[in-house]
Design a protein around this motif. Structure first.
Motif, mmCIF file in Angstrom:
data_model
loop_
_atom_site.group_PDB
_atom_site.id
_atom_site.type_symbol
_atom_site.label_atom_id
_atom_site.label_comp_id
_atom_site.label_asym_id
_atom_site.label_seq_id
_atom_site.Cartn_x
_atom_site.Cartn_y
_atom_site.Cartn_z
ATOM 1 N N GLY A 55 0.808 -1.217 0.000
ATOM 2 C CA GLY A 55 0.000 0.000 0.000
ATOM 3 C C GLY A 55 0.840 1.265 0.000
ATOM 4 O O GLY A 55 0.586 2.200 -0.768
ATOM 5 N N SER A 56 1.853 1.307 0.871
ATOM 6 C CA SER A 56 2.662 2.532 0.981
ATOM 7 C C SER A 56 3.376 2.849 -0.331
ATOM 8 O O SER A 56 3.404 4.004 -0.769
ATOM 9 N N ASP A 82 -7.309 6.581 -1.938
ATOM 10 C CA ASP A 82 -6.516 5.490 -1.356
ATOM 11 C C ASP A 82 -7.504 4.435 -0.843
ATOM 12 O O ASP A 82 -8.000 4.517 0.278
#
Ligand SMILES: Cc1ncc(COP(=O)(O)O)c(C=O)c1O
Length: 433
Positions: A115-116, A247
């Protein structure tokens, strides 16, 4: 093998994520031998319901026979190949499916591993797209108060949870925060959108994008807000030439009652960021989807130097893509969204009971995520830890965020298992009185 052996060996050589390691002098690690369905099991045969889907990734249970079989099939064909200059069937198939499934107008997929890193991709792409358009000053990102987007430097910079961010403040990018809607009402959605518009009016020339967690701020204590906010900021972003980055690392793939949270607002962001549930919780993979229009801003002769030269070694890993395709097969074949709606209705009914407890302040729910706020405790009391320990003693893995207890189980959870999961949490909270 005994639990004890593995614990000792572990503490000799491992440093665990998001953990004060000294806690393990008194708080035993739990070595896991195997897992199946919603249960994880230690070496002594104790089973725990995985009420948090192993950090929000697991969708269809552990060692799911269908996903297993697809990964094994892929393992015997192609495990991994460089994705620069090469391609493979699983990544093409996955991309075709994601383009079809995500909101209309998201046409191209760019892969990374977690994710990051995908948040980093979206931030860089947004800035670079403006730059390729001749807009040199758009180098500030806006995010919501109380937001969380990951732990790498760029992702942390757009986050706003003090616990993770404060220490590293001197290292971070300059970002601006605009207030998240304070509750799930339309009024607060409007108030917050007005604040964002004010910021755009003053500084849109410098703002590249706003990044949001649509509908639920996960690590920000499962804070929830109305889909109207997304509608309003989409329109503001259009007017001020600011990108909207959704996101959906946590909320994507059915958590909120739709396949993607943006569908609730019927909007298309400029970038959608997906990970976690993408592989059903099996393998690290993430993807950023964007429009053909943004893609075109990078498409030119090599010597114009406009290409997006970002890469990760495991980009588009074939095993991870096969797990993702298997996950999408299950969504396609088993009417999961409809099933989730029934399960979340059941969870919602049971959630109301928590309001009977004097130490419960409020409850809230969006789709397959339920949260309970406790009241009257100071952070030093580590009340969440007490609930965590009570849960483990009684066969449920809960992992409260401070004094917020939440449920985010795999989608295959049955009513009986929901009863057990929520009854244990109820007893845990009651035991604090
Ligand atoms: C909304 C959101 N974005 C990004 C991330 C970071 O993902 P990862 O932990 O895979 O780096 C998370 C992780 O919890 C998240 O919830």
């Amino acid at each position: 093998m005994k639990n004890e052996d593995l614990k000792t060996r572990d503490l000799d050589v491992l440093w665990h994520p998001c953990t004060q390691m000294k806690d393990h002098e008194t708080l035993p690690l739990i070595p896991i031998k195997k897992a199946h369905g919603i249960y994880i099991e230690d070496f002594e045969g104790n089973q725990y319901i995985d009420a948090i889907s192993s950090w929000w990734v697991n969708m269809f249970g552990h060692t799911n026979s269908y996903i297993n079989s697809k990964i094994v099939e892929q393992l015997n064909t192609l495990e991994h190949v460089i994705l620069a200059g090469f391609t493979h069937e699983q990544v093409v198939k996955l991309s075709e499916r994601l383009v079809k499934l995500t909101p209309a107008g998201l046409d191209k997929c760019f892969y990374s591993d977690n994710g990051s890193s995908a948040v980093e991709v979206a931030l860089k792409m947004s800035y670079h797209a403006h730059l390729n358009d001749g807009k040199k000053n758009k180098n500030i990102f806006v995010s919501l108060t109380n937001s969380y987007h990951g732990e790498t430097i760029g992702a942390l910079s757009v986050g706003d949870v003090e616990l993770y961010k404060d220490t590293y403040e001197p290292l971070l990018l300059k970002t601006l925060q605009t207030p998240v809607p304070k509750d799930m009402s339309i009024e607060s959605a409007k108030e917050s959108a007005d604040e964002f518009e004010k910021l755009c009016r003053e500084r849109a020339d410098e703002i590249s994008a706003i990044i949001v967690e649509p509908l639920i701020q996960g690590a920000g204590s499962m804070h929830m807000y109305n889909a109207e906010y997304l509608v309003l900021i989409r329109e503001i972003c259009n007017r001020y030439n600011v990108h909207l980055i959704a996101d959906e690392v946590m909320v994507g793939f059915g958590r909120t009652g739709e396949l993607f949270a943006c569908e609730k607002a019927k909007i298309t962001p400029d970038f959608i960021v997906l990970s976690k549930g993408l592989t059903g919780g099996y393998l690290p993979l993430s993807v950023v989807l964007t429009s053909d229009e943004i893609y075109a801003k990078f498409y030119c002769d090599y010597n114009e130097h406009k290409a997006f030269l970002h890469s990760h070694s495991y980009t588009g890993n074939a095993l991870a893509c096969s797990a993702a395709n298997a996950t999408l097969d299950i969504f396609e074949n088993e009417n999961i969204i409809e099933k989730n709606r029934k399960t979340s209705k059941y969870m919602g009914e049971k959630l109301k009971k928590f309001l009977e407890l004097e130490n419960v302040e409020s409850i809230r729910q969006t789709g397959m995520v339920c949260a309970i706020d406790l009241k009257g405790y100071k952070s030093e009391e580590r009340i969440g830890l007490k609930v965590y320990q009570f849960g483990l003693k009684n066969g449920v893995l809960l992992r409260p965020l401070g004094s917020v207890i939440y449920f985010m189980p795999p989608y295959i959870i049955t009513k009986d298992e929901c009863d057990k999961m929520m009854d244990v949490a109820y007893d845990a909270i009651k035991s604090l009185l």
